[in-house]
Scaffold this motif. Structure first.
Motif, PDB file in Angstrom:
ATOM      1  N   LEU A 211      -4.047   5.023   5.927  1.00  0.00           N
ATOM      2  CA  LEU A 211      -4.178   3.734   5.249  1.00  0.00           C
ATOM      3  C   LEU A 211      -4.530   3.920   3.777  1.00  0.00           C
ATOM      4  N   PHE A 212      -5.409   4.866   3.478  1.00  0.00           N
ATOM      5  CA  PHE A 212      -5.726   5.172   2.083  1.00  0.00           C
ATOM      6  C   PHE A 212      -4.456   5.530   1.305  1.00  0.00           C
ATOM      7  N   GLY A 217      -2.540   2.433  -5.024  1.00  0.00           N
ATOM      8  CA  GLY A 217      -1.809   1.750  -6.087  1.00  0.00           C
ATOM      9  C   GLY A 217      -1.587   0.272  -5.841  1.00  0.00           C
ATOM     10  N   MET A 218      -1.859  -0.199  -4.638  1.00  0.00           N
ATOM     11  CA  MET A 218      -1.702  -1.623  -4.348  1.00  0.00           C
ATOM     12  C   MET A 218      -2.862  -2.421  -4.941  1.00  0.00           C
ATOM     13  N   SER A 219      -2.638  -3.716  -5.155  1.00  0.00           N
ATOM     14  CA  SER A 219      -3.733  -4.605  -5.516  1.00  0.00           C
ATOM     15  C   SER A 219      -4.650  -4.759  -4.306  1.00  0.00           C
ATOM     16  N   LEU A 220      -5.866  -5.271  -4.536  1.00  0.00           N
ATOM     17  CA  LEU A 220      -6.795  -5.481  -3.435  1.00  0.00           C
ATOM     18  C   LEU A 220      -6.195  -6.402  -2.378  1.00  0.00           C
ATOM     19  N   ALA A 221      -5.572  -7.490  -2.818  1.00  0.00           N
ATOM     20  CA  ALA A 221      -5.001  -8.445  -1.869  1.00  0.00           C
ATOM     21  C   ALA A 221      -3.879  -7.812  -1.050  1.00  0.00           C
ATOM     22  N   GLY A 223      -3.364  -4.571  -0.520  1.00  0.00           N
ATOM     23  CA  GLY A 223      -3.916  -3.528   0.337  1.00  0.00           C
ATOM     24  C   GLY A 223      -4.621  -4.099   1.549  1.00  0.00           C
ATOM     25  N   ASN A 224      -5.339  -5.200   1.348  1.00  0.00           N
ATOM     26  CA  ASN A 224      -6.025  -5.845   2.459  1.00  0.00           C
ATOM     27  C   ASN A 224      -5.026  -6.357   3.493  1.00  0.00           C
ATOM     28  N   ALA A 225      -3.930  -6.951   2.998  1.00  0.00           N
ATOM     29  CA  ALA A 225      -2.900  -7.453   3.909  1.00  0.00           C
ATOM     30  C   ALA A 225      -2.231  -6.305   4.655  1.00  0.00           C
ATOM     31  N   TRP A 226      -1.979  -5.207   3.937  1.00  0.00           N
ATOM     32  CA  TRP A 226      -1.359  -4.037   4.575  1.00  0.00           C
ATOM     33  C   TRP A 226      -2.258  -3.516   5.696  1.00  0.00           C
ATOM     34  N   HIS A 230      -1.098  -3.290   9.539  1.00  0.00           N
ATOM     35  CA  HIS A 230      -0.663  -1.946   9.898  1.00  0.00           C
ATOM     36  C   HIS A 230      -1.737  -1.107  10.587  1.00  0.00           C
ATOM     37  N   THR A 231      -2.960  -1.625  10.659  1.00  0.00           N
ATOM     38  CA  THR A 231      -3.989  -0.839  11.336  1.00  0.00           C
ATOM     39  C   THR A 231      -3.658  -0.684  12.814  1.00  0.00           C
ATOM     40  N   PRO A 232      -3.822   0.500  13.385  1.00  0.00           N
ATOM     41  CA  PRO A 232      -3.583   0.677  14.826  1.00  0.00           C
ATOM     42  C   PRO A 232      -4.753   0.169  15.669  1.00  0.00           C
TER      43      PRO A 232
END
Length: 249
Positions: A211-212, A217-221, A223-226, A230-232
């Motif tokens: 996940l890191f 390089g993503m914005s906070l928003a 990255g939070n959505a990702w 995508h978390t298992p």
């Protein structure tokens, strides 16, 4: 028969892979052979058995940089540079945590190599430096990308443009190293950290590291959505914790 010592040593024990630069007479200066040896070891690892990789150097230094003999002979050209860059990237993107223990010199190529680690523990009197500009060289192993991400752009420019050296304590202050301990305590501090990592869930550590990397390089928003999508999530280890909890209540 060749009785010379290998340039790199690899040991695997109870989930911990120890990768040791082993040219102490040259302060573990790197050569193409060193990179090829590391690559071969990584090819042979069973990644499912590894919970942590520890990168260190034998003798009194982690790594004094690239072996100038190889550069002076012209033996290491463009093809070697690509092999070396690829290996540093491979270390940086291993699926499990990578820890580096640094004593003595950690210069230039050694600094580029250690930046592939997730966590760096240094001896208080270790010396970190980038000396590319001292020799009219330009980095090719990712220094201009990883160093600013570790210490910030302003500090990275200071290190690179001045070729100054910094102690292990200063490395912690700038965010380059995670902690600094007296030299005599370095080995035990590194072993203790790796032991703590090995006590935790390998699945969790691998997925969190992914996940890191995926969100770098993503914005906070974004990255939070990702992470959300995508978390298992929970693994079998958590289910066992819940079963044990319920059994006690």
């Amino acid at each position: 028969m060749d009785t010379s010592e290998p340039s790199v040593i690899c040991h695997v024990d109870n989930g911990l892979c120890r990768l040791i630069l082993n040219r102490p007479e040259k302060l573990n200066a790197l050569s193409l052979a060193s990179f090829e040896a590391i690559s071969t070891y990584l090819d042979q690892l069973n990644y499912e058995e590894i919970g942590c990789l520890l990168l260190t150097g034998s003798g009194r230094s982690f790594c004094a940089g690239h072996d100038l003999e190889g550069l002076a002979s012209g033996a290491e050209g463009g093809a070697a540079e690509r092999i070396e860059n690829k290996l540093v990237e491979r270390l940086a993107t291993l699926p499990f945590p990578v820890v580096a223990g640094v004593r003595g010199h950690c210069y230039t190529g050694g600094l580029e190599l250690v930046l592939a680690a997730d966590i760096i523990i240094a001896a208080e009197d270790a010396r970190f430096a980038d000396t590319h500009s001292k020799f009219d060289l330009v980095p090719i192993w990712g220094l201009t990308q990883r160093l600013p991400r570790r210490v910030g752009m302003a500090k990275a420019k200071e290190m690179i443009f001045t070729a100054r050296s910094y102690s292990g304590i200063e490395a912690v202050q700038m965010g380059l190293a995670n902690m600094a301990v007296p030299d005599v305590e370095l080995d035990s501090a590194v072993e203790a950290l790796c032991a703590d990592i090995l006590k935790t869930s390998r699945r969790s550590n691998r997925e969190i590291k992914k996940l890191f990397e995926d969100t770098d390089g993503m914005s906070l928003a974004a990255g939070n959505a990702w992470e959300l999508h995508h978390t298992p999530g929970h693994g079998p280890g958590f289910a066992e914790v819940i079963r044990n909890f319920n059994a006690k209540n």
